[in-house]
Scaffold this motif. Structure first.
Motif, short mmCIF file in Angstrom:
data_model
loop_
_atom_site.label_atom_id
_atom_site.label_comp_id
_atom_site.label_asym_id
_atom_site.label_seq_id
_atom_site.Cartn_x
_atom_site.Cartn_y
_atom_site.Cartn_z
N GLY A 246 31.48 30.91 36.49
CA GLY A 246 32.38 30.72 37.63
C GLY A 246 33.03 32.02 38.04
N GLY A 247 34.15 31.93 38.70
CA GLY A 247 34.86 33.11 39.17
C GLY A 247 35.94 32.71 40.15
N GLY A 248 36.44 33.70 40.89
CA GLY A 248 37.52 33.42 41.83
C GLY A 248 37.81 34.60 42.72
N VAL A 249 39.01 34.62 43.24
CA VAL A 249 39.43 35.65 44.18
C VAL A 249 40.77 36.20 43.74
CG1 VAL A 249 40.57 33.97 45.70
CG2 VAL A 249 39.78 36.14 46.64
N GLY A 250 40.97 37.49 44.01
CA GLY A 250 42.22 38.14 43.64
C GLY A 250 42.73 39.03 44.75
N ARG A 251 43.98 39.43 44.60
CA ARG A 251 44.60 40.28 45.62
C ARG A 251 45.42 41.36 44.95
NH1 ARG A 251 49.01 40.93 49.27
NH2 ARG A 251 48.29 41.35 51.41
N MET A 260 50.62 45.66 41.75
CA MET A 260 50.30 44.44 41.02
C MET A 260 48.97 43.88 41.47
SD MET A 260 53.97 42.45 40.91
CE MET A 260 55.46 43.30 40.37
N GLN A 261 48.44 42.96 40.65
CA GLN A 261 47.22 42.22 40.98
C GLN A 261 47.40 40.77 40.53
OE1 GLN A 261 43.96 44.16 39.01
NE2 GLN A 261 43.94 45.91 40.40
N ALA A 262 46.88 39.84 41.30
CA ALA A 262 46.92 38.43 40.93
C ALA A 262 45.61 37.78 41.35
CB ALA A 262 48.10 37.72 41.59
N SER A 263 45.14 36.82 40.55
CA SER A 263 43.89 36.14 40.86
C SER A 263 43.95 34.69 40.41
CB SER A 263 42.69 36.84 40.20
OG SER A 263 42.77 36.75 38.79
N VAL A 264 43.10 33.87 41.03
CA VAL A 264 42.91 32.47 40.65
C VAL A 264 41.41 32.25 40.49
CG1 VAL A 264 43.21 30.07 41.32
CG2 VAL A 264 44.98 31.73 41.89
N GLU A 265 41.01 31.66 39.36
CA GLU A 265 39.59 31.50 39.04
C GLU A 265 39.33 30.10 38.50
OE1 GLU A 265 38.79 34.89 36.31
OE2 GLU A 265 40.67 35.59 37.18
N ALA A 266 38.09 29.64 38.61
CA ALA A 266 37.66 28.36 38.06
C ALA A 266 36.32 28.55 37.37
CB ALA A 266 37.54 27.30 39.17
N TYR A 267 36.15 27.91 36.20
CA TYR A 267 34.94 28.06 35.40
C TYR A 267 34.46 26.69 34.92
CZ TYR A 267 36.16 32.96 35.37
OH TYR A 267 36.47 34.24 35.77
N TYR A 268 33.15 26.50 35.03
CA TYR A 268 32.52 25.28 34.53
C TYR A 268 31.91 25.58 33.16
CZ TYR A 268 29.46 21.24 34.15
OH TYR A 268 28.84 20.11 33.71
N ASN A 269 32.25 24.75 32.18
CA ASN A 269 31.78 24.95 30.81
C ASN A 269 30.38 24.38 30.66
OD1 ASN A 269 34.24 26.18 29.82
ND2 ASN A 269 35.17 24.15 29.93
N VAL A 270 29.39 25.23 30.84
CA VAL A 270 27.99 24.80 30.77
C VAL A 270 27.64 24.35 29.36
CG1 VAL A 270 25.61 25.52 31.12
CG2 VAL A 270 27.40 26.37 32.63
N VAL A 271 28.11 25.09 28.36
CA VAL A 271 27.89 24.74 26.96
C VAL A 271 29.25 24.56 26.31
CG1 VAL A 271 26.87 25.46 24.77
CG2 VAL A 271 25.73 26.05 26.93
N TRP A 284 35.91 21.73 33.02
CA TRP A 284 36.40 22.83 33.85
C TRP A 284 37.59 23.53 33.21
CZ3 TRP A 284 34.13 24.71 38.21
CH2 TRP A 284 33.13 23.92 38.79
N SER A 285 37.68 24.83 33.49
CA SER A 285 38.84 25.64 33.10
C SER A 285 39.39 26.32 34.36
CB SER A 285 38.47 26.70 32.06
OG SER A 285 37.94 26.11 30.89
N ILE A 286 40.69 26.28 34.52
CA ILE A 286 41.37 26.94 35.64
C ILE A 286 42.19 28.10 35.08
CG2 ILE A 286 42.85 26.64 37.64
CD1 ILE A 286 40.33 24.91 37.64
N ARG A 287 42.04 29.27 35.68
CA ARG A 287 42.72 30.46 35.17
C ARG A 287 43.51 31.14 36.27
NH1 ARG A 287 38.64 34.32 32.87
NH2 ARG A 287 38.67 32.77 31.20
N THR A 288 44.72 31.54 35.93
CA THR A 288 45.56 32.35 36.80
C THR A 288 45.93 33.63 36.06
OG1 THR A 288 46.50 30.36 37.81
CG2 THR A 288 47.67 32.42 38.17
N GLN A 289 45.76 34.78 36.72
CA GLN A 289 46.07 36.07 36.11
C GLN A 289 47.09 36.82 36.96
OE1 GLN A 289 42.86 38.41 34.12
NE2 GLN A 289 41.47 37.11 35.29
#
Length: 296
Positions: A246-251, A260-271, A284-289
């Motif tokens: 998966g992945g996402g977008v950041g600014r 500063m940098q911030a991003s939001v990402e989503a990942y599908y757990n294939v295994v 699914w996993s949701i990540r904020t950085q």
């Protein structure tokens, strides 16, 4: 009119000074453009991962268990480079993990025959500070396009019960990145083995690989994919793997003048790993950085 158009003569000393200033500015701009993006910044880094639709235990343990719980992991991870000389840098990363993990307490009562029996489970979440993982890499200066480092990683359990490994672990660590233009591609990895800790806890032999694929769309926005792949080598038949995609977008932005940098990402757990033959982790996993950058 001819007097007005007559060129002004600049003294030789002033011309030399202006030329030196222009050259200095060009060199400074070139050096800034060629700065290594990995070792040129101290980063104060926060990361929050949420895995919804997680089941707390296998059906063989709790027949009423449902995939209706969440795992939450907050990581505070300062990344600090220490420049030894023009050729070598020590890059340190220390991860403090705060975990909220679904668990349950047994409900003990009397069976119809009058003896003690397990009547069910009182589900709850256990939260707190978990393992702390300091890692240090020795990084040679390979120019602005490559970063390669070799080092070691330590895992110190400081949590209570299910939220930490219960084992002191150590092992090698490696990082390798290529960065040119809008691209940053690479990964860092480590494998740790338990060398001490609570005797009644399982031994640790775990690999973690965190990839990075980043493309800068413009000065403000970027696309990012940084999946965390892990393998628990103590599990048989490859049942200890977690492989997300998966992945996402950041600014990138400035707040009160601070970069500063911030991003939001989503990942599908294939295994996903298995526990007693069942997959308990959510799909699914949701990540904020959030990163605060300080140039060195």
């Amino acid at each position: 009119m001819s007097r007005l158009l007559r060129p002004v003569r600049v003294p030789v000393g002033v011309r030399s000074l202006l030329a030196a200033l222009v050259v200095s500015l060009l060199i400074t701009e070139s050096a800034a453009a060629q700065r290594n993006p990995i070792t040129s910044f101290t980063r104060v880094w926060g990361e929050w991962d949420v895995v919804p639709n997680t089941q707390w235990a296998p059906k063989s343990v709790d027949p009423s268990a449902l995939p209706d719980r969440s795992i939450q992991i907050f990581k505070f991870q300062p990344v600090v480079p220490f420049r030894l000389n023009d050729d070598w840098t020590v890059l340190t990363r220390t991860i403090f993990r705060f975990i909220s993990l679904p668990t349950a307490d047994p409900i003990i009562g009397l069976s119809p025959a009058g003896g003690p029996a397990l009547l069910g489970w009182d589900q709850r979440s256990q939260a707190g500070l978990s393992d702390i993982s300091p890692t240090a890499f020795l990084v040679p200066d390979l120019g602005p396009d490559f970063t390669v480092g070799l080092g070691s990683s330590l895992v110190v359990p400081v949590g209570d019960g299910a939220i930490d490994s219960g084992k002191l672990s150590v092992g090698p660590a490696l990082l390798a990145f290529f960065h040119r233009g809008p691209w940053v591609v690479g990964a860092r990895m480590r494998n740790v083995w338990s060398v001490g800790g609570e005797s009644d806890r399982d031994n640790v032999n775990r690999m973690v690989v965190r990839g990075l694929l980043r493309y800068q769309l413009n000065p403000d926005w970027y696309m990012i994919s940084s999946p965390i792949i892990s393998a628990d080598w103590t599990q048989p038949d490859g049942k200890g793997w977690i492989v997300p995609i998966g992945g996402g977008v950041g600014r990138s932005f400035r707040l009160a003048g601070q970069r500063m940098q911030a991003s939001v990402e989503a990942y599908y757990n294939v295994v996903k790993p298995q526990v007693l033959g069942e997959e308990l982790l959510g799909d699914w996993s949701i990540r904020t950085q959030w990163q605060i950058l300080f140039p060195n």
